[in-house]
Design a protein around this motif. Structure first.
Motif, short mmCIF file in Angstrom:
data_model
loop_
_atom_site.label_atom_id
_atom_site.label_comp_id
_atom_site.label_asym_id
_atom_site.label_seq_id
_atom_site.Cartn_x
_atom_site.Cartn_y
_atom_site.Cartn_z
N LYS A 94 1.07 3.10 -3.74
CA LYS A 94 0.03 4.00 -4.23
C LYS A 94 0.09 5.36 -3.54
O LYS A 94 -0.14 6.40 -4.17
CB LYS A 94 -1.34 3.35 -4.01
N LYS A 95 0.41 5.38 -2.26
CA LYS A 95 0.54 6.65 -1.54
C LYS A 95 1.73 7.45 -2.04
O LYS A 95 1.68 8.68 -2.15
CB LYS A 95 0.66 6.38 -0.04
N TRP B 40 3.31 3.92 -14.14
CA TRP B 40 2.73 3.77 -12.81
C TRP B 40 1.23 3.49 -12.86
O TRP B 40 0.70 2.80 -12.00
CB TRP B 40 3.00 5.02 -11.98
N THR B 41 0.58 3.97 -13.86
CA THR B 41 -0.86 3.69 -14.00
C THR B 41 -1.09 2.20 -14.24
O THR B 41 -2.02 1.59 -13.66
CB THR B 41 -1.44 4.52 -15.16
N LEU C 252 -0.28 0.33 -10.86
CA LEU C 252 -1.32 0.48 -9.84
C LEU C 252 -2.62 -0.19 -10.25
O LEU C 252 -3.49 -0.42 -9.39
CB LEU C 252 -1.58 1.96 -9.57
N SER D 237 0.81 -1.22 0.00
CA SER D 237 0.00 0.00 0.00
C SER D 237 0.85 1.27 0.00
O SER D 237 0.33 2.35 -0.29
CB SER D 237 -0.94 0.00 1.21
N ASP E 31 -4.72 1.30 -1.06
CA ASP E 31 -3.77 2.09 -0.28
C ASP E 31 -3.97 1.92 1.22
O ASP E 31 -3.45 2.71 2.01
CB ASP E 31 -3.87 3.57 -0.64
N HIS F 136 -3.43 -2.13 -5.86
CA HIS F 136 -4.60 -1.28 -6.12
C HIS F 136 -5.07 -0.55 -4.87
O HIS F 136 -5.55 0.58 -4.95
CB HIS F 136 -5.75 -2.14 -6.68
#
Length: 640
Positions: free
Chosen positions: A450-451, A463-464, A467, A447, A475, A473
């Motif tokens: 994503k942060k 990065w898209t 994620l 997690s 966070d 997926h």
């Protein structure tokens, strides 16, 4: 000079001259063939049990006292008549006697010096046949030095030279730049007041901060007492004096109604009241007066260090000040704020030393120093030290389980590998690579990714796609303690991930994790079990640590909200009604100016920061215009 005193001086000089002539006659009557007494080896006397050195010392004292006047006169004459050739003989017998006397006195002085050195056990022994106790002491000292060399300094040891911010600023910018800045600051702030008496006092030198010359004298209103020794640690606690207790009660009364003027009045009579200084530091930070906020914290640390017990040696890591004692809490708060201030100034090495000090004072780590020490080590380039620290630090969980250490250790290994490559050094195959450590961190704390992408931010299209995978997926981990620590790490260390090299390492490793999970989906469940075991509590165990305290962002309050910081809503409404009652026709008019005559300058300074306080135009109308705008804006908001 009076005639009586002149006669007395002349009489003393004549009497002294007669005594010198009698002594010269006695010396001439002696046989010229009689040689002076041979000097005795002082080291033989030290080991001779039959001889009495005290008796020899008395003889030397009598001889030196008998020939004292003669030695002074003859030494002056011999100095004037010295001839550079060695074979030329003296023409006067008096010079010869003076030289012999000075030689004997020199030998006796050397004998006395050697006797003193032996009594102090300095290990001076010229006899090769007799080893004596000094040689044994030297051998023991060598053994102790070998033991020290075999055991390197502990990772908890604090280097005092890095605690001083000025030293690091000199290393970064150079001493000339720092001195020029200090001169400009002193010339701008130290303006002499006409007719004022300049009072100077001695300022104690401290290791935590560098006190300014204009700071008040330390009033010794509190001290530190020794409690006990337990498990190799010495426990201490701060103790307040009755005078400090009165100031504390006055502060609590002002704090209950949020009266900043009351806090300033406490500092007017007690300039080193800790809670008042910390409160004023917070207020100066809110109004963007960062230098004044840092000075208030520095005064706290100066007073706290002046009160240290002689047995309190925190730099050695063997002292404990428990946060549970109410009187010890200001030290932890001041050190934490001082550490953040140094980091904002770019002094990461000094911030690291303060963080180590903060972590060593209480093993329970009440301020969360463990969750920012990795950031300071990475910013300071202390990569090897952080690896050693993670191995030596004793905790309930291994440090690599925490999100900040799992990612920071991979960064340290990445830079150490780069140094080994540039230096063509032998690669250590016993340690995991930076890619392996980064993969372990992403598998354990997915997690975080994503942060970081949102905080840094990372805007690459890769990065898209990363994620979009189910493993990255979310966070949140649904574990309160772990989610809170992840928020602290991202808020504290996100700026490190703006470096392109680290972004590439993170991106390539994330792709590798996705490939691994496609071949073996059971690994995701295994790492989930590790997370649940490491952070098994259903409550947030770190709720006392605020995320905003670890942030680089400086929080500020708008002018209309500063009133709530100082006074409560009822007093603010009463002040607003009083202004309207005094000026019913002109709402925007500034309140009447306050008199500053015969008042403490410190209290006036703190009060002048308040937006609704007016001291008049001061002859140029600038201050009145500024106060008019601020107060008018405040009143318009109240009407709306």
């Amino acid at each position: 000079m009076s005639s009586r005193l002149f006669k007395k001086v002349v009489k003393e000089q004549e009497q002294q001259q007669l005594e010198e002539e009698e002594q010269l006659k006695d010396d001439e009557s002696e046989s010229p063939d009689s040689a002076p007494r041979s000097s005795i080896n002082p080291f033989d006397l030290l080991h001779d049990g039959d001889d009495d050195p005290d008796q020899e010392t008395e003889v030397a004292d009598e001889a030196s006292s008998r020939d004292g006047d003669k030695k002074e006169l003859s030494a002056q004459q011999s100095t004037r008549d010295v001839v550079p050739t060695s074979n030329q003989k003296s023409k006067k017998k008096k010079k010869k006697k003076s030289k012999e006397g000075s030689t004997s006195n020199t030998d006796k002085a050397e004998w006395q010096l050697d006797e003193d050195l032996d009594s102090l056990s300095l290990g001076i022994d010229s006899s090769t046949n007799q080893p004596g106790p000094s040689k044994a002491k030297l051998e023991n000292a060598k053994v102790r030095s070998n033991v020290v060399k075999q055991h390197p300094p502990s990772v908890y040891q604090i280097d005092p030279k890095y605690l001083n911010v000025e030293n690091e600023l000199r290393r970064i910018f150079g001493s000339k730049v720092v001195k020029s800045f200090e001169r400009n600051q002193q010339s701008g702030s130290s303006r002499p007041v006409r007719g004022a008496r300049r009072v100077t006092h001695h300022i104690r030198k401290t290791i935590l901060v560098s006190p300014s010359d204009h700071w008040p004298r330390w009033d010794a209103s509190f001290s530190m007492e020794f409690l006990e020794s337990k498990d190799g640690y010495n426990y201490f606690r701060y103790v307040h004096s009755p005078t400090y207790g009165q100031a504390q009660r006055a502060f609590e009364a002002a704090q209950a109604i949020h009266d900043l003027n009351g806090v300033a009045s406490v500092l007017m009579y007690h300039p080193y009241h800790l809670d008042s200084l910390i409160t004023m530091s917070d207020y100066f930070k809110f109004v963007a007066e960062h230098q004044m906020a840092a000075d208030a914290v520095a005064k706290c640390l100066y007073a706290l260090e002046c009160a240290w017990n002689p047995m309190f040696t925190p730099l050695q890591g063997n002292c404990q000040l428990k946060f549970s004692h109410e009187t010890n809490k200001p030290l932890f708060k001041a050190l934490f704020t001082h550490m953040i201030n140094m980091d904002r100034r770019g002094c990461h090495r000094s911030a690291l030393e303060v963080c180590k000090l903060l972590l060593s004072l209480d093993s329970e780590d009440p301020m969360g120093a463990l969750f920012c020490i990795d950031y300071f080590a990475v910013r300071a380039g202390e990569y090897s030290w952080l690896e050693q620290f993670s191995e030596d630090y004793k905790s309930d969980n291994s440090l690599w389980l925490f999100p900040n250490f799992s990612y920071s250790l991979s960064i340290c290994r990445f830079y150490l590998e780069r140094e080994q490559t540039s230096q063509d050094a032998h690669k250590d195959n016993t340690k995991a690579t930076s890619a392996d450590l980064m993969k372990q961190a992403l598998m354990l704390h997915p997690s975080v990714l994503k942060k970081l992408v949102a905080k840094v931010p990372l805007k690459d299209q890769a990065w898209t796609k990363i994620l979009a995978h189910s493993y990255f997926h979310s966070d949140e981990t649904k574990i309160p303690s772990l989610d809170h620590l992840i928020n602290i790490y991202v808020e504290r260390s996100y700026i490190i991930w703006r470096l392109p090299d680290l972004q590439k390492l993170l991106r390539d490793t994330a792709k590798l994790v996705i490939e691994t999970l496609e071949h073996n989906r059971s690994e995701a469940k295994d790492w989930a079990c590790v997370r649940e075991e490491a952070f098994s509590s259903e409550k947030n165990e770190y709720a006392h640590l605020l995320v905003q305290d670890f942030s680089d962002a400086v929080s500020s309050l708008p002018p209309d909200n500063l009133q709530n910081f100082v006074v409560d809503a009822r007093m603010g409404e009463a002040m607003h009604n009083a202004i309207h009652a005094g000026n019913p026709h002109d709402v925007g008019q500034a309140p009447p100016p306050r008199d500053v005559a015969n008042r403490n300058p410190l209290a006036v300074l703190f009060e002048s920061m308040l937006p609704w306080v007016n001291y008049g135009d001061g002859g140029d109308g600038i201050a009145a215009d500024e106060d008019y705008q601020i107060n008018g804006h405040f009143q318009e908001n109240q009407e709306d």
